[in-house]
Design a protein around this motif. Structure first.
Motif, PDB file in Angstrom:
ATOM      1  N   LEU A  21     -94.837  -5.986 -18.510  1.00 25.32           N
ATOM      2  CA  LEU A  21     -94.286  -7.295 -18.078  1.00 25.32           C
ATOM      3  C   LEU A  21     -93.582  -6.964 -16.571  1.00 25.32           C
ATOM      4  N   VAL A  25     -94.232  -9.562 -13.299  1.00 27.78           N
ATOM      5  CA  VAL A  25     -92.743  -9.963 -12.628  1.00 27.78           C
ATOM      6  C   VAL A  25     -92.977  -9.622 -11.314  1.00 27.78           C
ATOM      7  N   GLN A  39     -89.168 -14.147 -18.940  1.00 29.18           N
ATOM      8  CA  GLN A  39     -89.401 -13.071 -18.435  1.00 29.18           C
ATOM      9  C   GLN A  39     -88.371 -12.131 -17.986  1.00 29.18           C
TER      10      GLN A  39
END
Length: 108
Positions: A21, A25, A39
């Motif tokens: 993740l 990002v 997120q």
């Protein structure tokens, strides 16, 4: 398999997923795309989880959280919630995120 081994494996998997993740990002930050509140909240939650279990954060997770805090600093502190905009999640900077008392709804 012992419960401790299972817990350790789950934490290791959470750390691995946080890196994936974090990569997404960071890519969004570099390409000037929007980072969603979900997120940002997910990164904060996994960072708290790792911190609660005294596990070191993956370096990329640390970098991305610092980047988000630096880019999204605002003056007024607010509570973290999944429906809040990203600027509200990171309001008050890094210390505000991790100084908030944990509540039952905050726990993963």
């Amino acid at each position: 398999m012992t419960p401790e081994a299972t817990s350790t494996e789950r934490l290791a998997e959470a750390a691995r997923l946080s890196v994936l993740l974090s990569e997404q990002v960071l890519d969004a930050l570099i390409t000037k795309r929007e980072v969603t509140a979900d997120q940002g909240a997910a990164l904060v939650k996994v960072a708290r989880l790792l911190q609660d279990h005294e596990m070191e954060w993956p370096p990329l997770l640390t970098q991305v959280i610092y980047e988000l805090v630096r880019d999204e600093e605002v003056a007024s502190p607010v509570e973290i919630g999944p429906s809040k905009p990203l600027t509200d999640i990171f309001a008050g900077g890094f210390s505000r995120i991790f100084s908030k008392p944990r509540t039952r709804t905050d726990k993963p």
